[in-house]
Design an enzyme around this catalytic site. Structure first.
Site, PDB file in Angstrom:
ATOM      1  N   SER A 119      -4.073   1.601  -4.631  1.00 19.82           N
ATOM      2  CA  SER A 119      -3.310   0.448  -5.129  1.00 19.82           C
ATOM      3  C   SER A 119      -1.874   0.510  -4.659  1.00 19.82           C
ATOM      4  O   SER A 119      -1.172  -0.503  -4.670  1.00 19.82           O
ATOM      5  CB  SER A 119      -3.277   0.441  -6.655  1.00 19.82           C
ATOM      6  OG  SER A 119      -4.548   0.491  -7.191  1.00 19.82           O
ATOM      7  N   HIS A 140      -8.006  -2.741   0.251  1.00 17.35           N
ATOM      8  CA  HIS A 140      -7.715  -2.824  -1.179  1.00 17.35           C
ATOM      9  C   HIS A 140      -8.577  -3.917  -1.814  1.00 17.35           C
ATOM     10  O   HIS A 140      -8.233  -5.104  -1.744  1.00 17.35           O
ATOM     11  CB  HIS A 140      -6.212  -3.097  -1.354  1.00 17.35           C
ATOM     12  CG  HIS A 140      -5.737  -3.060  -2.765  1.00 17.35           C
ATOM     13  ND1 HIS A 140      -4.592  -3.698  -3.182  1.00 17.35           N
ATOM     14  CD2 HIS A 140      -6.240  -2.480  -3.877  1.00 17.35           C
ATOM     15  CE1 HIS A 140      -4.421  -3.497  -4.473  1.00 17.35           C
ATOM     16  NE2 HIS A 140      -5.404  -2.762  -4.913  1.00 17.35           N
ATOM     17  N   GLU A 152      -7.205  -6.962   0.304  1.00 17.40           N
ATOM     18  CA  GLU A 152      -5.889  -6.810   0.936  1.00 17.40           C
ATOM     19  C   GLU A 152      -6.054  -5.725   2.012  1.00 17.40           C
ATOM     20  O   GLU A 152      -6.358  -4.576   1.687  1.00 17.40           O
ATOM     21  CB  GLU A 152      -4.878  -6.380  -0.137  1.00 17.40           C
ATOM     22  CG  GLU A 152      -3.440  -6.707   0.169  1.00 17.40           C
ATOM     23  CD  GLU A 152      -2.493  -6.266  -0.968  1.00 17.40           C
ATOM     24  OE1 GLU A 152      -2.867  -5.454  -1.831  1.00 17.40           O
ATOM     25  OE2 GLU A 152      -1.345  -6.745  -0.971  1.00 17.40           O
ATOM     26  N   ASN A 190       0.412  -5.796  -5.701  1.00 15.68           N
ATOM     27  CA  ASN A 190       1.064  -5.102  -6.819  1.00 15.68           C
ATOM     28  C   ASN A 190       2.578  -5.238  -6.807  1.00 15.68           C
ATOM     29  O   ASN A 190       3.217  -5.083  -7.844  1.00 15.68           O
ATOM     30  CB  ASN A 190       0.642  -3.636  -6.839  1.00 15.68           C
ATOM     31  CG  ASN A 190      -0.751  -3.512  -7.433  1.00 15.68           C
ATOM     32  OD1 ASN A 190      -1.028  -4.113  -8.467  1.00 15.68           O
ATOM     33  ND2 ASN A 190      -1.624  -2.778  -6.778  1.00 15.68           N
TER      34      ASN A 190
END
Ligand SMILES: NC(=O)c1ccc[n+]([C@@H]2O[C@H](COP(=O)([O-])OP(=O)(O)OC[C@H]3O[C@@H](n4cnc5c(N)ncnc54)[C@H](O)[C@@H]3O)[C@@H](O)[C@H]2O)c1
Length: 296
Positions: A119, A140, A152, A190
């Site tokens: 992450s 991701h 991602e 994130n």
């Protein structure tokens, strides 16, 4: 030809990634150091496939074929020996990941693409411990993997165009919509999501509004399917704190400093759904959302 996929780590993300690759016809080796985690993962995949059968998105035959394609291993060397692609989804800890990629670099041939589902940990840093950093990339996936469309795809400093194109094409064969991004702290998902969650926690901490009020504003006002505090509980408050620390250390900017309330909750072991207590209380089997006593 990509056919054999090794998935490392059989927790929340690893079982979803294994499920998705197997459903789309790939041979999957699922590796975990913990044999119980592997057994639990196969149970979870089976019940998630059952749900898909009930919904009519797959039939019984496809369910059986998916399960047959998944083999489990506790030994990394055995599980990764024939891989064309490795997707690492082990615990979010830099030491664990660097150690795994060092070993994978020895076990796998030079052509193998080594992807991480991290992450927040730097793909460039992970790649730097391998013999072929050009073959290392971030893949991701989002939770729950069989359902969520986004992948991602993160290019480290040394990731080649060929590796990127191969992984983008592969994600599309899984019915996903991949998005290519560069390797900076938090990537895109994130970097944007965590400051919003942190701000929601600050809003609670400063007494601007209560848990339900904050979540309701974001659900009804911004059309978010879930409020930020409930989402933080689902992600895991420990995970949110770890990602905020990566952003804070990576950019050296005060705006990413984790809210003291988040730090306190993690220190006290209130990590959200997985500990049955975060901003809300959770009891196994109950769907009712009750604000935790601390915030009532
Ligand atoms: N949970 C999420 O919503 C989410 C979303 C996107 C990405 N991620 C990332 O995915 C990765 C996995 O997260 P998770 O939530 O599935 O974690 P998890 O704790 O559910 O599972 C991690 C698994 O890794 C195993 N493991 C630890 N060290 C290992 C090793 N050396 N070899 C093999 N297996 C090992 C553990 O036994 C455990 O079963 C992390 O990098 C996380 O940041 C998580």
């Amino acid at each position: 030809m990509m056919k054999n996929i090794t998935v490392i780590g059989s927790g929340t993300m690893g079982n979803g990634i294994a499920h998705t690759f197997a459903q789309y016809g790939f041979e999957v080796s699922l590796v975990d150091i913990n044999a119980d985690a592997l057994n639990k993962a196969v149970q979870t995949i089976t019940s998630n496939l059952d749900r898909q059968v009930k919904k009519g998105t797959i039939d019984e035959q496809a369910k059986a074929a998916t399960l047959v394609r998944i083999k489990t291993y506790t030994d990394l060397k055995q599980g990764a020996a024939n891989a064309h692609l490795v997707v690492e989804a082990a615990t979010e800890n830099p030491e664990i990941k660097l150690n795994l990629f060092r070993q994978l670099s020895e076990i796998c041939t030079d052509e193998v693409i080594l992807a991480s589902n991290t992450s927040s940990i730097s793909i460039t840093q992970i790649a730097a411990v391998t013999k072929k950093p050009g073959n290392v990339i971030g893949m991701h996936f989002m939770n729950p993997v069989p359902v969520m469309k986004l992948v991602e795809v993160i290019r480290g400093y040394a990731t080649t165009d060929e590796t990127t194109q191969t992984v983008m094409a592969l994600a599309k064969t899984l019915g996903k919509d991949p998005v290519e991004v560069n390797d900076y702290p938090g990537f895109v998902a994130n970097r944007i999501l965590m400051p919003m969650i942190n701000e929601a926690i600050y809003t609670l901490y400063e007494g601007v509004a209560g848990v339900e009020e904050i979540d309701t504003v974001m659900k009804l006002g911004m059309a978010h399917p879930m409020g930020p505090l409930q989402l933080a509980d689902f992600i895991g408050l420990d995970v949110c704190l770890a990602i905020l620390k990566v952003l804070y250390n990576g950019f050296g900017n005060q705006k990413y400093a984790p809210c003291p309330l988040l730090v306190n909750m993690v220190t006290a072991g209130h990590n959200g759904v997985k500990t049955c207590s975060g901003f809300y209380k959770y009891s196994p089997g109950s769907k009712e959302l009750v604000v935790a006593d601390k915030f009532r």
